[in-house]
Design a protein around this motif. Structure first.
Motif, PDB file in Angstrom:
ATOM      1  N   LEU A   1      -5.114  -2.051  -0.217  1.00 49.59           N
ATOM      2  CA  LEU A   1      -5.233  -0.603  -0.344  1.00 49.59           C
ATOM      3  C   LEU A   1      -6.064  -0.014   0.783  1.00 49.59           C
ATOM      4  O   LEU A   1      -5.877   1.142   1.162  1.00 49.59           O
TER       5      LEU A   1
ATOM      6  N   GLN B   1       0.832  -1.210   0.000  1.00 54.07           N
ATOM      7  CA  GLN B   1       0.000   0.000   0.000  1.00 54.07           C
ATOM      8  C   GLN B   1       0.864   1.257   0.000  1.00 54.07           C
ATOM      9  O   GLN B   1       0.598   2.217  -0.727  1.00 54.07           O
TER      10      GLN B   1
ATOM     11  N   GLN C   1      -2.478  -2.800  -7.718  1.00 54.69           N
ATOM     12  CA  GLN C   1      -2.553  -3.662  -6.526  1.00 54.69           C
ATOM     13  C   GLN C   1      -3.110  -5.043  -6.860  1.00 54.69           C
ATOM     14  O   GLN C   1      -2.649  -6.059  -6.335  1.00 54.69           O
TER      15      GLN C   1
ATOM     16  N   GLU D   1      -8.836   4.054   0.564  1.00 56.27           N
ATOM     17  CA  GLU D   1      -8.009   4.195  -0.632  1.00 56.27           C
ATOM     18  C   GLU D   1      -8.460   5.328  -1.542  1.00 56.27           C
ATOM     19  O   GLU D   1      -7.638   6.060  -2.122  1.00 56.27           O
TER      20      GLU D   1
ATOM     21  N   SER E   1      -7.355   1.383   8.420  1.00 56.66           N
ATOM     22  CA  SER E   1      -6.914   2.533   7.630  1.00 56.66           C
ATOM     23  C   SER E   1      -7.397   3.847   8.243  1.00 56.66           C
ATOM     24  O   SER E   1      -8.525   3.954   8.706  1.00 56.66           O
TER      25      SER E   1
END
Length: 842
Positions: A527, A315, A663, A536, A532
């Motif tokens: 991603l 990532q 990816q 993304e 997170s």
């Protein structure tokens, strides 16, 4: 830890590398049966394995499953073991499988406490409990009691007000096996024979010490998961604990109900190498990945017996590939000028590490110092190293160590890379400490590397705890503090990110891929994840700003002016917090107050500057949230944000689709986080764990599949339809042709030729699949587009799986395909070399 022998039923080798996984966050509203209902959709999308969040029984009300209370039970709220079997049956009917998230590092301290039977036994029987070896408890502290920091105020007040009460009722005896001590929803066993003592005496007589919740950060008790007192560390380095806590999961692996494992936070383990060795043997080599955060210049230890990481390194590399290095510097300069924040991230990260060592992880630092003091007392030559000096030195060393773990193992020479990193940390720490501390600092350094004196229990303990503490400090200090304090480059300020190295040229990206393919070809790529900071798509949009920092400065000034032009202008937050507000509003647009305001409150508290979870400044929080609400309520602000979003939309789309296709086709096993196959505008949890609208996703996939020739690519161009088109075509190709993408398949960089060559990113998988993407699209447009830039490919007929178009490459021409052709409808292309077909003239 020497690797415990696995059960003899381990069986023959059974490694199956997924072609692509799909992460699903299980909750009471997304149960095994709910996943069953989506298996046909996931099969059509192209994934080979469903990747499940933790499935073991968790605490009541758990929204994530990482707070396990029973390792021998599949979560009832998810459907229990029968629900899991139904899901496996549904998956197997379509040739699919399941990967599961495993939590080996800790268990929950639940409410009521009885739900964790092992912990309940320890609370009742103390060190004599058969489960006493399960938990990482400092029995030498608290007069031999286990510290339980659960009280809402100091114990004197709780006793005075009668909030603590003994319950000897028949109901309590029937439910809990004896009298209990109650504190609101908390229930604690009363040590046999003490139930009739006066309250003050009874409380002191237990195997646990009830304490004010703030005590956890300042006094030793049990090792926590980071600073979370409701999660107690377990000792899987003990063979008995390891087998007991993994029995059910290993049985399900042997039965074929589960096919692979994702290991949560291996850096919290005493011996991750030994743990992974055990799993490799016990599962006959099942595909296993570890949630290991690596620095940009760090490699996973080659002796960790697993398939690789969960993909934060990939990532980071993909995000850096799409970042303009010069524009990033300008963006930082703008941020510094507007907010007064530090120019460089490095000092911010170091100060944040020191901050958490002095606050939320103070008890962990003190425990390290206690071990060091005990070591120094064993040798006459070391006795002049004072407790204060040892404390300052160990904190300075940890604060300057840029990795989660040093990988030194008691009784073994430290790896060369570990020596280099710890030596570098010590050198940096020496520059920050007075000269009289240097000798103490170097002593701490050498003990951490196992280089001082004969090996003994104390030195082994320090080596192990030092690494466990480093991991917690880096997670809390960098991920959960510094990344919220310094937001100049949000694309790089995410889990696994490296703000000091935000950009990566194509050649270096291909070098990263080559190393990964050579050493960890079956590692995961991601991603977006449940951890997170920004999804993304949000990062893709914000990364565009590195190409146009001046435009962002103008837009930002417009936002600020618009909110201040309202009839009753709100009081402004601190400049850095206002910048975060505009950045988040723009990045996640469209977003409403129900999502934005809780995010801002969390971000403010995680930064720990004006407010925090342990010491909230509600007045300042209200000021920030009122300002944000006024911005959302302003038609002028909304119009300006929408206008700027639309202005850069083609560049955002280019970043979104390029990073997705790269990816999905680069070396490794791609994971698609739930909902991210379509537009996914999310901030940190719980925003990124919202329920997924699978009905809408099905409709999008139906539309993408409606035209067998792929003309939907021309209609899509961007947005949700384009993303699900790219995702499904790449995943299906991986599953259909594993020889092009598996661990044995090669990955070769492709370099464009022509005036805009630097804006192309392309790679060849095997000899028959080519991925083509666009980088720095705003600059490409300013430059005049692709013009004569072409991509050389091996000779043959290549058909794009996205557009359906075919292109002929002649061996004699040597020119390649014009990138203007390949990116006519979308900024990406997925080319497959086929047999001779009639070519449509592009």
């Amino acid at each position: 830890m020497s690797s415990p022998e696995p059960s003899p039923e381990a069986g023959p080798p059974r490694t199956v590398v997924p072609s692509g996984t799909y992460r699903i966050q299980l909750t009471d509203s997304m149960t095994f049966d709910d996943v069953c209902a989506q298996v046909d959709y996931l099969d059509r999308l192209g994934v080979s394995h469903v990747y499940l969040s933790p499935i073991l029984q968790a605490a009541i009300g758990s929204t994530h499953g990482y707070d396990v209370v029973d390792h021998n039970q599949i979560a009832e709220g998810l459907g229990g073991v029968e629900g899991l079997r139904r899901l496996a049956e549904r998956l197997h009917a379509r040739g699919m499988g399941a990967i599961v998230d495993v939590v080996p590092n800790h268990m929950a301290v639940p409410v009521p406490e009885k739900r964790n039977r092992a912990l309940w036994s320890v609370l009742r029987e103390g060190p004599e409990s058969p489960y006493a070896s399960w938990f990482d408890v400092d029995w030498s502290a608290q007069d031999g009691a286990l510290l339980l920091p659960v009280l809402g105020r100091r114990i004197a007040e709780c006793l005075r007000t009668g909030e603590l009460a003994v319950d000897e009722s028949d109901e309590a005896v029937a439910e809990f096996g004896g009298p209990v001590l109650r504190y609101f929803s908390h229930v604690f066993p009363v040590r046999p024979g003490t139930e009739h003592l006066p309250m003050h005496t009874l409380v002191r007589a237990q195997h646990y010490r009830l304490a004010y919740w703030r005590v956890a950060t300042e006094e030793p008790g049990y090792r926590r998961f980071f600073d979370v007192s409701s999660l107690i560390a377990i000792r899987v380095e003990d063979s008995g604990v390891l087998h007991a806590t993994h029995r059910l999961l290993l049985e399900l692996m042997r039965e074929g109900i589960l096919d692979g494992l994702r290991i949560d936070h291996p850096d919290g383990l005493a011996d991750p190498r030994g743990y992974l060795r055990f799993l490799r043997k016990a599962t006959s080599g099942a595909w296993t990945v570890v949630e290991k955060i690596l620095a940009a210049d760090e490699q996973l230890p080659i002796d960790w017996e697993c398939a690789g990481t969960t993909g934060y390194d990939a990532q980071r590399a993909i995000g850096a590939l799409l970042t303009d290095p010069i524009g990033a510097e300008r963006l930082v300069a703008l941020y510094v000028g507007l907010t007064g924040s530090a120019q460089d991230f490095g000092p911010v990260a170091r100060e944040a590490r020191l901050f958490v060592l002095d606050t939320v992880l103070r008890a962990e630092a003190d425990r390290l110092v206690e071990v060091l003091v005990a070591i120094c007392r064993t040798e006459l030559e070391l006795r002049d190293h004072t407790q204060l000096g040892l404390h300052e030195s160990v904190c300075a060393l940890i604060a300057n160590l840029r990795v989660y773990r040093a990988y030194s193992v008691p009784g073994e020479p430290p790896p060369a890379d570990s020596v280099i990193r710890v030596e570098a940390a010590a050198k940096a720490a020496a520059a920050q400490l007075p000269a009289e501390r240097h000798e103490t600092l170097y002593l701490v350094r050498d003990i951490a590397l196992g280089r001082v004196g004969p090996r003994d229990e104390l030195r082994d303990e320090f080596q192990i705890r030092f690494q466990q503490t480093c991991a917690a400090v880096t997670a809390k200090g960098v991920e959960d503090t510094a990344f919220y304090r310094w937001t100049a480059l949000p694309g790089a300020s995410d889990v696994g990110g490296e703000p000091t190295e935000p950009a990566l040229a194509p050649a270096r990206f291909h070098g990263f891929c080559a190393l990964r393919q050579a050493e960890w070809p079956a590692a995961m790529t991601v991603l977006s994840t449940h951890d997170s900071k920004r999804s993304e798509d949000v990062r893709a949009r914000l990364t565009v700003l590195t190409e146009m920092p001046e435009d962002w400065a103008v837009a930002l000034a417009g936002f600020q002016t618009a909110v201040r032009a309202t009839a009753a202008p709100p009081a402004a937050p601190e400049p850095a917090d206002e910048y975060l507000l505009w950045q988040s509003l723009f990045g996640a647009w469209p977003i409403d107050g129900e999502r934005l305001l809780p995010y801002l409150r969390k971000a403010l508290r995680e930064a720990k500057t004006r407010t925090s979870w342990s010491a909230p400044d509600e007045d300042y929080e209200a000021r920030v949230l009122d300002f944000a609400a006024a911005a959302l309520a302003s038609d002028k602000v909304r119009a300006e944000v929408e206008a700027f979003v639309q202005r850069i939309e083609p560049y955002t789309t280019s970043n979104i689709l390029t990073q997705k296709l790269v990816q999905l086709t680069m070396a490794g096993v791609p994971d698609v986080y739930q909902g991210s196959e379509s537009e996914f505008w999310a901030l940190t949890d719980p925003d990124n764990r919202r329920p997924v609208d699978f009905g809408h996703l099905r409709e999008l996939l139906d539309k993408a599949d409606a035209d067998a020739e792929g003309d939907s690519a021309a209609e899509a161009r961007g947005g949700a339809l384009a993303k699900i088109l790219v995702t499904s075509r790449a995943l299906r190709l991986r599953r259909e042709r594993p020889e092009f993408f598996g661990p044995e398949a090669s990955q070769t960089p492709l370099f464009a030729i022509g005036p805009a060559a630097g804006h192309a990113v392309a790679l060849l998988r095997g000899e028959n699949v080519a991925t083509v993407g666009t980088r720095l699209p705003a600059a490409l447009e300013r430059f005049g587009g692709w013009r004569d830039t072409a991509l050389p490919l091996p000779p043959g007929t290549w058909r794009c799986r996205l557009s359906g178009r075919a292109y002929r490459v002649d061996a004699q021409s040597g020119v390649g395909l014009p990138l203007a052709w390949l990116t006519e409808h979308l900024p990406v292309a997925l080319l497959v070399r086929e047999e001779e077909v009639e070519v449509e003239i592009a």
